[in-house]
Write a protein that holds these residues in place. Structure first.
Motif, PDB file in Angstrom:
ATOM      1  N   HIS A  38      -3.707  -3.199  -8.228  1.00 42.57           N
ATOM      2  CA  HIS A  38      -4.876  -2.331  -8.100  1.00 42.57           C
ATOM      3  C   HIS A  38      -6.029  -3.139  -7.540  1.00 42.57           C
ATOM      4  O   HIS A  38      -6.303  -4.240  -8.016  1.00 42.57           O
ATOM      5  CB  HIS A  38      -5.278  -1.732  -9.450  1.00 42.57           C
ATOM      6  CG  HIS A  38      -6.497  -0.873  -9.354  1.00 42.57           C
ATOM      7  ND1 HIS A  38      -6.493   0.325  -8.684  1.00 42.57           N
ATOM      8  CD2 HIS A  38      -7.770  -1.058  -9.782  1.00 42.57           C
ATOM      9  CE1 HIS A  38      -7.711   0.856  -8.740  1.00 42.57           C
ATOM     10  NE2 HIS A  38      -8.503   0.039  -9.383  1.00 42.57           N
ATOM     11  N   HIS A  40      -9.538  -3.141  -4.303  1.00 44.26           N
ATOM     12  CA  HIS A  40     -10.431  -2.402  -3.415  1.00 44.26           C
ATOM     13  C   HIS A  40     -10.555  -3.019  -2.031  1.00 44.26           C
ATOM     14  O   HIS A  40     -11.544  -2.786  -1.349  1.00 44.26           O
ATOM     15  CB  HIS A  40     -11.803  -2.261  -4.083  1.00 44.26           C
ATOM     16  CG  HIS A  40     -11.752  -1.427  -5.325  1.00 44.26           C
ATOM     17  ND1 HIS A  40     -11.823  -0.063  -5.312  1.00 44.26           N
ATOM     18  CD2 HIS A  40     -11.582  -1.769  -6.627  1.00 44.26           C
ATOM     19  CE1 HIS A  40     -11.728   0.407  -6.544  1.00 44.26           C
ATOM     20  NE2 HIS A  40     -11.582  -0.614  -7.367  1.00 44.26           N
ATOM     21  N   SER A 167      -2.153  -3.187  -3.401  1.00 45.40           N
ATOM     22  CA  SER A 167      -2.517  -1.769  -3.404  1.00 45.40           C
ATOM     23  C   SER A 167      -3.972  -1.624  -3.007  1.00 45.40           C
ATOM     24  O   SER A 167      -4.827  -2.344  -3.523  1.00 45.40           O
ATOM     25  CB  SER A 167      -2.351  -1.185  -4.811  1.00 45.40           C
ATOM     26  OG  SER A 167      -1.029  -1.290  -5.240  1.00 45.40           O
ATOM     27  N   THR A 169      -7.264   1.235  -2.629  1.00 44.78           N
ATOM     28  CA  THR A 169      -7.696   2.425  -3.352  1.00 44.78           C
ATOM     29  C   THR A 169      -8.223   3.414  -2.340  1.00 44.78           C
ATOM     30  O   THR A 169      -9.091   3.072  -1.528  1.00 44.78           O
ATOM     31  CB  THR A 169      -8.772   2.073  -4.387  1.00 44.78           C
ATOM     32  OG1 THR A 169      -8.184   1.201  -5.352  1.00 44.78           O
ATOM     33  CG2 THR A 169      -9.269   3.325  -5.114  1.00 44.78           C
ATOM     34  N   THR A 194      -3.414   3.852  -3.172  1.00 45.08           N
ATOM     35  CA  THR A 194      -3.545   4.385  -4.525  1.00 45.08           C
ATOM     36  C   THR A 194      -4.346   5.672  -4.434  1.00 45.08           C
ATOM     37  O   THR A 194      -5.346   5.723  -3.701  1.00 45.08           O
ATOM     38  CB  THR A 194      -4.271   3.378  -5.441  1.00 45.08           C
ATOM     39  OG1 THR A 194      -3.495   2.191  -5.507  1.00 45.08           O
ATOM     40  CG2 THR A 194      -4.461   3.935  -6.856  1.00 45.08           C
ATOM     41  N   ARG A 196      -6.926   8.221  -5.475  1.00 46.09           N
ATOM     42  CA  ARG A 196      -8.163   8.277  -6.279  1.00 46.09           C
ATOM     43  C   ARG A 196      -8.873   9.605  -6.042  1.00 46.09           C
ATOM     44  O   ARG A 196      -9.575   9.783  -5.039  1.00 46.09           O
ATOM     45  CB  ARG A 196      -9.074   7.122  -5.877  1.00 46.09           C
ATOM     46  CG  ARG A 196     -10.416   7.116  -6.589  1.00 46.09           C
ATOM     47  CD  ARG A 196     -10.508   6.009  -7.614  1.00 46.09           C
ATOM     48  NE  ARG A 196     -11.823   5.885  -8.193  1.00 46.09           N
ATOM     49  CZ  ARG A 196     -12.223   4.811  -8.876  1.00 46.09           C
ATOM     50  NH1 ARG A 196     -11.408   3.800  -9.079  1.00 46.09           N
ATOM     51  NH2 ARG A 196     -13.423   4.761  -9.404  1.00 46.09           N
ATOM     52  N   ASP A 249      -5.740   6.478  -9.704  1.00 46.68           N
ATOM     53  CA  ASP A 249      -6.811   5.772 -10.392  1.00 46.68           C
ATOM     54  C   ASP A 249      -7.944   6.740 -10.651  1.00 46.68           C
ATOM     55  O   ASP A 249      -8.259   7.572  -9.792  1.00 46.68           O
ATOM     56  CB  ASP A 249      -7.306   4.595  -9.550  1.00 46.68           C
ATOM     57  CG  ASP A 249      -8.363   3.810 -10.284  1.00 46.68           C
ATOM     58  OD1 ASP A 249      -8.238   3.651 -11.512  1.00 46.68           O
ATOM     59  OD2 ASP A 249      -9.328   3.365  -9.640  1.00 46.68           O
ATOM     60  N   GLN A 305      -3.916   5.313 -13.926  1.00 49.41           N
ATOM     61  CA  GLN A 305      -4.853   4.275 -14.362  1.00 49.41           C
ATOM     62  C   GLN A 305      -6.199   4.910 -14.671  1.00 49.41           C
ATOM     63  O   GLN A 305      -6.715   5.681 -13.858  1.00 49.41           O
ATOM     64  CB  GLN A 305      -5.052   3.230 -13.257  1.00 49.41           C
ATOM     65  CG  GLN A 305      -3.766   2.549 -12.817  1.00 49.41           C
ATOM     66  CD  GLN A 305      -3.987   1.652 -11.603  1.00 49.41           C
ATOM     67  OE1 GLN A 305      -3.945   0.448 -11.695  1.00 49.41           O
ATOM     68  NE2 GLN A 305      -4.240   2.270 -10.467  1.00 49.41           N
ATOM     69  N   VAL A 414      -4.108  -7.633 -13.234  1.00 42.23           N
ATOM     70  CA  VAL A 414      -4.511  -6.680 -12.187  1.00 42.23           C
ATOM     71  C   VAL A 414      -5.817  -7.208 -11.614  1.00 42.23           C
ATOM     72  O   VAL A 414      -6.797  -7.327 -12.341  1.00 42.23           O
ATOM     73  CB  VAL A 414      -4.720  -5.279 -12.808  1.00 42.23           C
ATOM     74  CG1 VAL A 414      -5.299  -4.315 -11.775  1.00 42.23           C
ATOM     75  CG2 VAL A 414      -3.413  -4.737 -13.369  1.00 42.23           C
ATOM     76  N   ASP A 416      -8.006  -6.195  -9.092  1.00 44.85           N
ATOM     77  CA  ASP A 416      -9.058  -5.196  -8.964  1.00 44.85           C
ATOM     78  C   ASP A 416     -10.312  -5.696  -8.253  1.00 44.85           C
ATOM     79  O   ASP A 416     -11.425  -5.518  -8.740  1.00 44.85           O
ATOM     80  CB  ASP A 416      -9.437  -4.701 -10.374  1.00 44.85           C
ATOM     81  CG  ASP A 416     -10.267  -3.407 -10.296  1.00 44.85           C
ATOM     82  OD1 ASP A 416     -10.415  -2.850  -9.188  1.00 44.85           O
ATOM     83  OD2 ASP A 416     -10.746  -2.965 -11.341  1.00 44.85           O
ATOM     84  N   TYR A 468       4.418  -0.914 -12.783  1.00 45.79           N
ATOM     85  CA  TYR A 468       4.060  -0.169 -11.577  1.00 45.79           C
ATOM     86  C   TYR A 468       5.267   0.087 -10.675  1.00 45.79           C
ATOM     87  O   TYR A 468       5.090   0.318  -9.476  1.00 45.79           O
ATOM     88  CB  TYR A 468       2.984  -0.932 -10.800  1.00 45.79           C
ATOM     89  CG  TYR A 468       1.615  -0.928 -11.457  1.00 45.79           C
ATOM     90  CD1 TYR A 468       0.692   0.077 -11.185  1.00 45.79           C
ATOM     91  CD2 TYR A 468       1.251  -1.925 -12.348  1.00 45.79           C
ATOM     92  CE1 TYR A 468      -0.565   0.077 -11.767  1.00 45.79           C
ATOM     93  CE2 TYR A 468      -0.017  -1.939 -12.945  1.00 45.79           C
ATOM     94  CZ  TYR A 468      -0.908  -0.934 -12.648  1.00 45.79           C
ATOM     95  OH  TYR A 468      -2.154  -0.940 -13.220  1.00 45.79           O
TER      96      TYR A 468
END
Lengths: 479, 479, 479
Positions: A38, A40, A167, A169, A194, A196, A249, A305, A414, A416, A468
């Motif tokens: 996960h 960005h 991944s 987002t 992912t 969202r 997410d 998530q 994770v 993130d 996952y």
């Protein structure tokens, strides 16, 4: 001028008895490839594969951990080159921005930002000079030169970083065109989207109606009523899954996940389409949609998530001037036990459901999250998130969670982050801290070293891979 | 008989690798002079400069940390000489009180009170006997003899303690006559007042109307309506600032700081003057006044301190019999993110505003306070307060705050005590604990030892000096 | 095959300086006899003194810490032999259950369950094989053989465990017939009941009317109205006290203890007898009854224990299928400061009142519980409860509580378990952790080693003996 040298034992615990054990456990994990389940980083970064523009745009301007610290000591966002929403003037010279950052380097003492930045400079960029007022220009030039090398383009770094899977987002209304380009380039299975849907589940937000229109266009499903809305979301989730998505997410203010009677959901949806929804109704609908997303996860196998508990854009003037993600997101007290009860009662023991929970409120670790993950088979605890993604934050997570939930009800690390260059540092640090915690258990004779090594490998690699994993069973359609 | 010897390494962490580093860092700070930016020593103590009456009155009776511990094990306040509101009989023999205290010395094991008292006896009073049932009388006599020496009068101790500046806490309706006497004695810049308007901002409290009358007399401003009340408060703040005040202080049940519409503020004020204000209106007015105090701080540059989250006088029978500050003040859950939002949105990025936040609820350190201080330029986090002003309390503060807010968004140490003789012990302990935390970062290779030493000096001296500096810019009058 | 060997230094802290001190302090306590002042072992176990049936029924099936961990990884309760409420089929072969448990042994890494189980197997059962997929059958046979030996019957183990006193927990409507049989066998003073009236104080619960009928039969007091109900409860408490009870125990969702006006209490009681009580009224009555129970404790000297803050039976489907205590009890945020205020104002300084508080929310340790216990003479803090009865949980308790409340406002260790064979492990671990905490204070020169040893003995033995002592003074009847 400060020499930058990363010590091989950095972040490992003091103590002649513990550190050598921690070092051995860590060694067993340090070469494992990275699963970035996960984050960005923008898919376009890999699809375009352009060189990073300059040191300031790479390491300062987009990183709200870095800019907020400078803001906290009186440096305005304008001087850091953060673009204004109105297009008004901000600092345009990346070297000037870099100098301001370097002049305030001492502010980062004791923070994870310093840890990431040192790792990025020393390990990734192979430069042995620490930031500081007197090194700003030399460091700028060295980084800039490095970024011009082909080995420092995004795809080359994917290899250098040993990233097996990353991944991104993506808004539920993303065309996923960057992922399509990546698929063409043979990277479709390595860079996955992912799902969202926040912009669609929060009916009160500005732009919601535009989002719904976009949803209709992309899904080809009529979103004129609530049933169509739900069907369109299902359709988008399918598209994401086909594009390789493993997970959804959800960023909500609370973890509330309580279904509305269908008639009421329909009514709120209709009101929202008219642009006349109350705050209360919007909040109830968001809670309802979290429940519905869990239902869909049972069906399509996408891991759910939840990242709750942050009051975004605490200062509306900053939000108006600079938009979101500017460091003005402040946590509030979290509650999971009652909030998740309807969802867990409905789906928590469903073997097709997988739910990964995150928090920025440490008081719920031992009180709520570990007891929930310690009994509901669908639940795993995500890694320490956001402000807590730090050496001591990670340590406290293990200390407060393990005795009740064990290791195997956590998701593994994770990262993130939107700071691509920090990814190896983050995984490496997580492995060091997990090794440190495990080493303490070994030295206190609560675990054998063999078990500790096995557990460390599980946390670093096997658990995120398993949690996952793509849905294996044929999804049963539920109603 | 227990020999009292303070070990030079006391409160430094165990570990052959960490302790020597901690010792070196601590050494760099131990001789720095003390800045006591907030506390409760009475200005009259220095203005009068009389000898302290006796060991019990100095070390036991007025210290609610000490008396509450004896109360918790069944010793009534009467037997400790705490005066009754009705003038009823209480223990009058200080030696008897001292014996009771000594008989219960074991209760203080592991507490900071023990740490302060040992330091006061050994380091300040130069006596090498620990309290205990069998040493009570001898110790009493030795302390009493010491207090008769001229070197143990308050002003002499100011020098002996190396106190550069000490702030008292003074009601907004104080005449500041003790400070005037101190100014005459040449101590005006060394002992400064702090503006505490709680008795005026809590309109529902008994005696409020008397306070307002006193405010009018002292300010010479007509307090007949809300505008006059505000003007009178501004006038008092000016008087305090001229007397050397650096700061204001606010003890509220919550941190709520939300402005009322002016018309409503006027109405509540008028009702209060009639003695007919509801609890709800009084709470809203207190919240409003906190906001107004922030506005005034932007104008006059007085640093705003907020100490929220304590339910005072939990047992009304004790309060009726013995008054306030008797150990029956119990914390409640704190909330800052939403409570401070109106104030921070209005003034949080104003370069003239400085706000120091305190708490007795550790769950907000990482969740709310560090994220707030880590972005709003006006905010600094005060030192661990009250029950948390303790070795492990201070350690947890640094562990929970630093990774998000860094060191430089904290205020440095604030002793906040009414126990004058404990001041050196408190500063010394804070320096030891900060050195210990910094030493861990050094040994974990997260900070160089040079940086750690510099940071320790900043925390001990430079930061409080900077945070509580007199306002430099010409105040702009705002409306 | 994994050899199981308990290290003599297990759970003692790392560090060449701290561990030897911890070891010496621990040694001073390890042979002290056990006071088990609160727990859930069934009195019938000792009254019947039958051999334990088999390894699965002894160590797996009834232990919800163990079964919930297996459930959390997808093993259904049916497969663990947990009986269904409807009598439906569940796994009947204990060896099969044992194998499932052993196959998942790795899940318990880092958990206290593993610590207890290893101690039970190695120290109690004298078997040197660790559970695991490949040892299941051999271990089953060895344990089963051991359980057939006369030395492993319950009463023999009472001696082997060095248990001086053990309290059971008994419904207020228990006949106490097992305790009567124990009295006949000369064990009446060693196995004592505890008065648990929850089924009577929660008027809304299913079966309440049946409970009240039972109360009337056993007490011989007419429970037709509220006054009779109260008199009957007083009578039952007397019966329990005569049977040796030292304490009462109260499991409530919150710690609220606020009296109702008598007329209102009467009305709610009457409504409940009609079966028509609202949830709100039932909650208010529960709060009222907690207050009334405190009043009765002042009279009859039974120590009051409160265990609040757990949302029981979080998943109603599990509750319907398998009943209570299946691992689906999840804590919620706790509040004590305001909740207990009415009770503490009324009885908190009554010398006849003793109140022991427990929590599963660590955020209240330093914020509320330590300040309350640090001043109200009736209050003691119970040992870390439930999920917190663990090595790190115990350590955090001391760290968060001691600096404010000291050691002597805590109750000493309370094992609170239904797993009889784990009792020695639990006491032993508590002694190790307390020794570890004390050793740190010694090494940091905050306590002498002599004091630490004395304190450790007090925590292990003297404090629970004193806190739960039989009432000594003649109870005064209050109205």
């Amino acid at each position: 001028m400060a020499q930058l040298r990363l010590h091989p034992d950095r972040a490992l615990p003091a103590g002649q008895d513990v550190r050598p054990v921690a070092r051995r456990i860590y060694q067993a994990t340090r070469e494992l490839s990275l699963l970035c389940m996960h984050g960005h980083v923008d898919a376009a970064v890999f699809a375009d594969d352009q060189r990073f523009s300059d040191p300031a745009q790479l390491l300062v301007v987009p990183d709200h951990y870095v800019t907020r610290m400078l803001v906290s000591q009186g440096v305005p966002l304008e001087q850091l080159g953060v673009p204004r929403m109105d297009g008004g003037q901000v600092e345009a010279d990346p070297r000037e921005i870099w100098r301001r950052f370097c002049a305030h380097w001492h502010l980062f003492r004791g923070t994870p930002s310093r840890y990431w930045l040192e790792h990025e400079i020393a390990e990734v960029l192979k430069i042995d000079i620490a930031p500081g007022p007197d090194t700003a220009d030399e460091l700028y030039d060295l980084i800039d030169a490095r970024l011009a090398e082909p080995g420092f383009r995004p795809r080359a770094l994917l290899d250098a970083f040993n990233i097996e899977l990353i991944s991104t987002t993506d808004s539920a209304t993303s065309t996923l065109e960057d992922h399509a380009r990546l698929a063409v380039a043979g990277l479709g299975a390595r860079v996955v989207p992912t799902f969202r849907p926040d912009a669609l589940t929060h009916v009160g937000h500005a732009g919601w109606i535009r989002q719904v229109r976009r949803l209709r266009e992309l899904s080809g499903v009529d979103t004129g009523d609530y049933n169509g809305f739900i069907a369109a979301l299902r359709s988008r989730r399918e598209t994401f899954a086909l594009a390789g998505a493993r997970a959804t997410d959800h960023g909500h203010l609370t973890a509330a996940a309580e279904p509305l009677p269908v008639a009421q959901a329909r009514r709120v949806y209709a009101e929202a389409c008219q642009g006349s929804v109350s705050d209360t109704a919007a909040a109830a609908f968001a809670s309802h949609m979290l429940f519905e997303m869990a239902r869909m996860s049972c069906d399509d196998g996408l891991v759910m998530q939840i990242h709750p508990g942050v009051l975004r854009d605490h200062d509306p003037a900053v939000h108006a001037a600079f938009g979101s993600d500017r460091g003005f997101d402040i946590p509030v007290a979290a509650e999971f036990t009652r909030a998740l009860q309807p969802m867990l009662n409905a789906f928590g023991r469903d073997p097709h459901f997988r739910l990964v929970l995150f928090t920025v409120d440490e008081s719920v670790y031992s009180r709520e999250l570990a007891p929930i993950a310690g009994v509901y088979p669908s639940v795993r605890l995500g890694a320490p998130w956001w402000f807590l993604d730090s050496p001591d934050g990670m340590r406290r997570f293990r200390e407060l969670v393990t005795e009740t939930a064990g290791f195997y009800n956590t998701s593994g690390f994770v990262d993130d982050t939107r700071a691509f260059l920090s990814i190896p540092a983050r995984h490496d640090l997580a492995r060091r801290i997990d090794a440190s915690y495990l080493a303490r258990l070994v030295v206190e004779h609560r675990l054998s070293e063999d078990e500790a090594v096995e557990t460390a490998v599980d946390l670093a690699y096997r658990l995120p891979q398993e949690v996952y994993a793509p849905a294996t069973s044929t999804p049963t359609t539920r109603t």
